[in-house]
Every structure is written in C-alpha cells, then in structure tokens.
Design an enzyme around this catalytic site. Structure first.
Site, mmCIF file in Angstrom:
data_model
loop_
_atom_site.group_PDB
_atom_site.id
_atom_site.type_symbol
_atom_site.label_atom_id
_atom_site.label_comp_id
_atom_site.label_asym_id
_atom_site.label_seq_id
_atom_site.Cartn_x
_atom_site.Cartn_y
_atom_site.Cartn_z
ATOM 1 N N SER A 282 -10.605 -0.853 4.588
ATOM 2 C CA SER A 282 -10.076 -1.924 3.874
ATOM 3 C C SER A 282 -10.618 -1.928 2.581
ATOM 4 O O SER A 282 -11.620 -1.402 1.948
ATOM 5 C CB SER A 282 -10.219 -3.281 4.365
ATOM 6 O OG SER A 282 -11.361 -3.823 4.261
ATOM 7 N N CYS A 283 -9.880 -2.558 1.653
ATOM 8 C CA CYS A 283 -10.357 -2.528 0.181
ATOM 9 C C CYS A 283 -11.688 -3.249 -0.074
ATOM 10 O O CYS A 283 -12.550 -2.632 -0.670
ATOM 11 C CB CYS A 283 -9.362 -3.681 -0.439
ATOM 12 S SG CYS A 283 -9.025 -5.194 0.302
ATOM 13 N N ASN A 284 -12.018 -4.431 0.817
ATOM 14 C CA ASN A 284 -13.293 -4.872 0.800
ATOM 15 C C ASN A 284 -14.296 -3.719 1.187
ATOM 16 O O ASN A 284 -15.452 -3.717 0.364
ATOM 17 C CB ASN A 284 -13.354 -6.367 1.272
ATOM 18 C CG ASN A 284 -12.894 -7.306 0.786
ATOM 19 O OD1 ASN A 284 -13.046 -7.533 -0.792
ATOM 20 N ND2 ASN A 284 -11.986 -8.078 1.253
ATOM 21 N N GLY B 238 -6.236 -2.348 8.207
ATOM 22 C CA GLY B 238 -6.136 -3.322 8.951
ATOM 23 C C GLY B 238 -6.292 -2.919 10.716
ATOM 24 O O GLY B 238 -6.180 -3.805 11.606
ATOM 25 N N ILE C 165 1.035 -1.005 -0.003
ATOM 26 C CA ILE C 165 0.016 0.055 0.061
ATOM 27 C C ILE C 165 0.915 1.157 -0.105
ATOM 28 O O ILE C 165 0.612 2.138 -0.853
ATOM 29 C CB ILE C 165 -0.984 -0.026 1.157
ATOM 30 C CG1 ILE C 165 -1.885 -1.168 1.322
ATOM 31 C CG2 ILE C 165 -1.646 1.354 1.518
ATOM 32 C CD1 ILE C 165 -2.563 -1.375 0.176
ATOM 33 N N HIS D 78 -10.315 -9.694 -5.435
ATOM 34 C CA HIS D 78 -11.415 -10.162 -4.688
ATOM 35 C C HIS D 78 -12.733 -9.926 -5.779
ATOM 36 O O HIS D 78 -12.421 -9.482 -6.579
ATOM 37 C CB HIS D 78 -11.716 -9.354 -3.677
ATOM 38 C CG HIS D 78 -10.631 -8.989 -2.334
ATOM 39 N ND1 HIS D 78 -9.946 -10.176 -1.665
ATOM 40 C CD2 HIS D 78 -10.123 -7.777 -2.077
ATOM 41 C CE1 HIS D 78 -9.269 -9.592 -0.878
ATOM 42 N NE2 HIS D 78 -9.281 -8.395 -1.072
ATOM 43 N N ARG E 252 -9.166 -12.992 -2.288
ATOM 44 C CA ARG E 252 -7.859 -13.619 -2.812
ATOM 45 C C ARG E 252 -6.985 -13.989 -1.616
ATOM 46 O O ARG E 252 -7.034 -13.625 -0.551
ATOM 47 C CB ARG E 252 -6.939 -12.448 -3.308
ATOM 48 C CG ARG E 252 -6.758 -11.352 -2.879
ATOM 49 C CD ARG E 252 -5.321 -11.497 -2.154
ATOM 50 N NE ARG E 252 -4.830 -10.297 -1.257
ATOM 51 C CZ ARG E 252 -5.057 -10.222 -0.003
ATOM 52 N NH1 ARG E 252 -6.083 -11.214 0.519
ATOM 53 N NH2 ARG E 252 -4.586 -9.159 0.765
ATOM 54 N N ASN F 197 -7.379 -5.469 -4.197
ATOM 55 C CA ASN F 197 -7.174 -5.304 -2.955
ATOM 56 C C ASN F 197 -5.724 -4.474 -2.536
ATOM 57 O O ASN F 197 -5.865 -4.071 -1.494
ATOM 58 C CB ASN F 197 -6.907 -6.667 -2.219
ATOM 59 C CG ASN F 197 -5.659 -7.459 -2.917
ATOM 60 O OD1 ASN F 197 -5.817 -7.888 -4.163
ATOM 61 N ND2 ASN F 197 -4.486 -7.654 -2.149
ATOM 62 N N ASP G 137 11.181 3.300 6.354
ATOM 63 C CA ASP G 137 10.916 1.888 6.336
ATOM 64 C C ASP G 137 12.100 1.356 7.093
ATOM 65 O O ASP G 137 13.012 2.187 7.570
ATOM 66 C CB ASP G 137 10.445 1.263 5.008
ATOM 67 C CG ASP G 137 9.696 0.154 5.136
ATOM 68 O OD1 ASP G 137 10.050 -0.781 5.993
ATOM 69 O OD2 ASP G 137 8.805 0.050 4.657
ATOM 70 N N GLY H 83 -18.767 -6.336 7.000
ATOM 71 C CA GLY H 83 -19.945 -5.796 7.166
ATOM 72 C C GLY H 83 -20.266 -4.899 8.100
ATOM 73 O O GLY H 83 -20.285 -3.668 7.966
#
Lengths: 337, 337
Positions: A139-141, A110, A12, A220, A168, A301, A33, A195
């Site tokens: 998140s992506c979903n 996350g 990401i 996904h 995935r 994703n 990082d 949900g």
C-alpha cells in the site's frame, strides 16, 4: 514487448493504465471494468481497448455507446500479465482465475500477503520478484515506509523506527460518499497494520507504527522517530535518503508548509491529477539528535504505488533483471527526477 | 479565605472564574474585561462582579446595560492574587502593573516562562510554587505531557519520551474566524515548542515533540513512544498512570473511538461546556513491547488547565501547603474522580 492487461479501472487502475501506456517495453492490451459512466469515458478518451468484466456490464457499456472489445476472458487470453486493481472481495475471486489460467498477476496493497506469497517494493526487493508468478505491490503508506527505511538501512544507519501515521480520511473523489468531519479516529491497535505490512517485504525491519485518520482527503502525513546505529550528522542522513530516487526533499521555508501546498506544486508541475509518485520529505524540518533521527513526510495515497507497479511488471515478466535500470526507466517515463 | 481577581474573560478565563467560584477557600472578587457583548453576559448571568479594563470598555459596557462595579485598578486593590487570562500582548503589559503593585499573579501558558520565572504543573512541582509571587500555568498540551510523563517518572519507568502531537486547528467558538480545511500544517521545527516547555517545569525530562495542526476543533490527540528504564508489563504502566488523579482511562472497545465520541461523553456527564479536565488515555490501545511503551490520548485544550490554575492559586497564596490535598480538593469541586 510484453502484453499487459489491467482489470479494475479505479483510482489506482486508471493511473496504472496510463503508466503502462507510457513504457516502451510493455503493451497495454486493454482495461477491464464494470463501470459505464463518466469514469470509463476517461479510458475511451485515451483510446484504450475496453473489456467488460461481466455480461451485465457489457450490456450497460454498449447501451452507453461504449465500444466493447470483449469480455474479461478474452482479455486474459491475450496477455502475459494482469495488473488487478479491483476492490478487495473481487480481486480475491479474480486471483483464482489467473491461477487456473496460469497468468502472471499483480495485486494491490489491499490484498493479503498470502494471496501472492510475495510483497513488492522496488528499491527493497526487486530481485526477489524476478520471474515470479505473482506479487503484491504494498500500500501507499507501506511503500513510503519501505523507501525511507530501506535508504537508512542500506546506509548502515537504521537501528529501529517508530512512526505515527496521519491518514487521509478517504480518497478525494469519494469524499461525498462519507468521510470524517471535525474529529480524528485512531486505528484501534498499536502496532497499526502498516508496520507488520512493511515486514512482509523486509522481515528484518524493526518498525512499529501507530495510525490515525484525520478529516482531510489530500494525502497522508507521517512523523518518524528513528533510532540510528550510531550518532551521526544531518548531512549523512540526507545523503542516505538521496540514494533513493523516489524521495523528494521539500523545503518548509519555501512555503511548502502543508499537504495542500505540496499538492498545488505537483499540479503546477503538470503531473496528471497532480500525482506525487515520490515521498515528499521536509529537508529543513529533519532533525538529528545524537543517535536519534526525526523527520516528517507526505505520501500521495493514489500515486505513490504507480511506479512500483510498473517495476513489478518488469520483475515478474523478467524483461529487466536489473532493479536500478527498471527504476530509472520508470522514473524517466513518469517525470520523476 | 483569599480574594482572587480574574482578568480576561475568554475561553480560559470564564472557566477559571467558575472554578474559583466553586472553591470554599477562595473568593472571586470579580472579573475584568473589555467585552460588552454576549460573552460578558455569561458573567452577568452568574452574578459575578464586573470590572471594566479600560475607560472605553466601561462606557460600552454601561451602554449595553451592564452594571460595572469599577475599573481594573479598583479590582487590583481588593485582591490577594490575580489570574490573568488575557491574550499575549495584553498580559505582558498587565504583568508590569501587578509587579508594581506587589500583587501575586498567575499567567497562562501562552506567556513566556521568563515572565514569572516559574512554570506550574500540579502533580509535578506544586511544592516549588509555594508562596511565590507568580507562576505560569503551562499550556494544555504541555500539561498533558507533564501529567503522563511525571506519572511514569515517579514509578521509576521513564527513560525518554518522543511524542507526535496532533493539534486542533483553532478553538471551537472561533472556528468561523479562520482555521484550516482539508489539509495538515506541521510546526516548522523539531522539537516543537511543547517539549522544551515541559522542561521549563521539569528540566530532567528527556522529551522531544513534533506537532502538526489538523482540521478539527474539538481537542488535541497525542501519540507517544516512550523508552522505559527496563522491560515491564502493561499492568505496571497502567498502575503508574493510575497514580495520577487527572488521567482518565478510556476504552476504544466501548465506542470511544475518536475525539468527537469522547467529547459527547463529557457533555453527557453534564460537565460545563463538556469540559474534560483529565487526560483521556486509551487503556486498550496502550501497548508495551519490551522496554518500549506506546500510547495515545486526547487533550481538551480549553479545560485541562482549569484545575491546574486552581491548584496554582493555592500554592502561591499558601492556603494549602500539601499538593495532594489541594489536588484532591480541586478534583472534588470540579467532579474529577
């Protein structure tokens, strides 16, 4: 011009860095990082200022010939806002530091909603994020759920939605580290976590999800059964979805019959990594039966949250108070049209 | 004692042959095919009488050292009923011959409903098949849909059902011939064909399905959202499902978290080929929310229709007029309990 720092240069983070760099109203101060291998070389190649998250990392980075501008605290001192894309346990520690130093920050999906007290999805609740200290880009979903259901809700069509999410198994570049093979692995509980997560952005959504991991890495795939407020037509539903600038209609009959064909089209389009920022929804598969709606779409994703993160930066920093203007600006910069 | 012939010794046919052979009220006269390789050696090993479907097949079988009892017409002359498990285009030709000769016959779910004018699912419509000339045992997915929804319907709970079917890409033994890899492939239309197929057995069922192929070969996985006639409890739903003798509750919390773990359990149980004749439904995952019901289950695409086929033989030949007695007898012979 706001100064933005990026911590966590993973799947990401590296995309967010490029997206920030593509904006004319924000400045990417640097990326931070601990990695010193081929992954950080991508940031070197792009001439991003590189900060080391730990003293150990600073040493291994320098040993690897990487020019290190400073440490994490140096970066924090220079920025108006941090986008934290580190893994779960690390982000939780970092957040304490951001709060102590009074720096605005964005975490990814996350993390828990409680970490920031606000969860973000641009087309749903940009306004409620204006000038806040922190938010979480869901998140992506969850992002895909919010985009699609928000469009139906705004059109006065949505009663409730029930979705089956085929996830995935792992990210593409990590699939050698362990995925699943020749099987499917359901999430233990119904509702699955997506949900309730969508309700952290919009508590009014009546949405229940089930989720299952499948042995593929590309993206996904969601199937939705939606109860509408009234019997309607396919055209009215399509018009509702068209109000979202981040839902892309695809046609099964044009050969886009699967996750891999969709991925190849986005690579053809020249998108970096073949990134699909949009929800790719099959127009010809979509079906209306009385007051029920059925459709399926594909979610990238790794990419779908990138434009959301850019909008979240604008909302928190207040550099744009109009959601539609921020979304349009982000879309243009990333080639979403 | 009725004499039964089996034509088409493939993944379904070889299982049907063994199941017929395990009954005390029917006699397997022989199996008929064109193959002469390792696959027919399984029938040789089991001492089944082997018939050659064509003159060419008779020659290659004899060249391979297989003792051939006769040709297809010889087999037809000796039987009361044929179970045809041949591929689609061949079954259609064979059916003409059965009709000309006035032999009762059963075809599998790949054939059209119109081929027989009756489609069969034991717990739903055994009685309507009594003494008919022909029936079609519906496919694996459709069988699972009928078992579960019939149980809910008999308990007075079912209003309507919406399902997402995750289909195995190809049969396990054929996966070297081409499947799908690292992707998912939706069926073009909603409803997918299984919903209407279930209505060929029970036109009153309000059922809409969506289906997608996933890159695995073990079994299918279904997710269902069911609208109930009234708010109810999980216990009442479980009691409804328990009325079916061919739905097996499994527990996610006992490590049965995926298609492959379920498959291994059935192999542990000593079932031939690890066959799962039952619908394996996750009891702990099942969720009731008001008047809505959510559950998931796994379907063995090669095995679930085997007990159904045995019951269909009893119904057509009239050797058992009581559905429950036939089902119980079949279950006992196959170790379903």
């Amino acid at each position: 011009m706001k100064n933005i720092g990026l911590i966590g240069y993973g799947v990401i983070g590296k995309r967010v860095a490029d997206a920030i760099n593509a904006q004319d109203d924000m400045n990417l101060v640097g990326v931070c990082d601990v990695i010193s291998d081929w992954r950080i070389q991508n940031a070197v190649r792009k001439n991003y200022n590189i900060y080391a998250a730990t003293p150990d990392a600073e040493k291994t980075m320098k040993d690897a010939g990487i020019s290190v501008v400073g440490n994490m605290m140096d970066l924090l001192d220079k920025v108006d806002l941090i986008v934290d894309c580190t893994p779960k346990n690390i982000a939780a520690q970092n957040v304490k530091i951001y709060k102590e130093k009074g720096i605005k920050f964005i975490v990814q999906g996350g993390e828990k909603h409680e970490t920031t007290g606000h969860s973000f999805s641009a087309e749903n609740n940009y306004n409620s994020a204006l000038n806040l200290d922190a938010t979480r880009v869901v998140s992506c979903n969850t992002t895909s759920i919010l985009r699609t259901l928000t469009a139906l809700k705004k059109a006065g069509l949505l009663d409730y939605a029930r979705g089956t999410l085929l996830r995935r198994a792992t990210d593409p570049w990590e699939s050698h580290l362990g995925g699943i093979m020749n099987t499917m692995v359901p999430e233990r509980d119904i509702p699955s976590h997506q949900g309730p997560d969508a309700q952290s952005v919009d508590p009014d959504l009546d949405v229940i999800t089930s989720a299952v991991k499948v042995p593929e890495t590309l993206s996904h795939l969601h199937y939705w059964n939606v109860k509408l407020k009234k019997p309607t037509t396919k055209e009215e539903v399509l018009n509702a979805f068209k109000k979202s600038t981040r839902i892309k209609f695809i046609q099964y009959d044009q050969g886009l019959v699967s996750n891999n064909t969709i991925k190849e089209m986005y690579l053809d389009m020249g998108r970096p990594w073949g990134d699909m920022y949009e929800v790719a929804l099959w127009e010809d598969m979509l079906k209306v039966v009385g007051d029920e709606l059925f459709y399926a779409y594909v979610v990238d994703n790794q990419a779908i949250v990138i434009p959301e993160t850019i909008d979240a930066i604008r909302a928190l920093t207040g550099i744009e108070t109009d959601a539609a203007k921020s979304i349009a600006k982000t879309n243009k910069s990333l080639g979403i049209n």
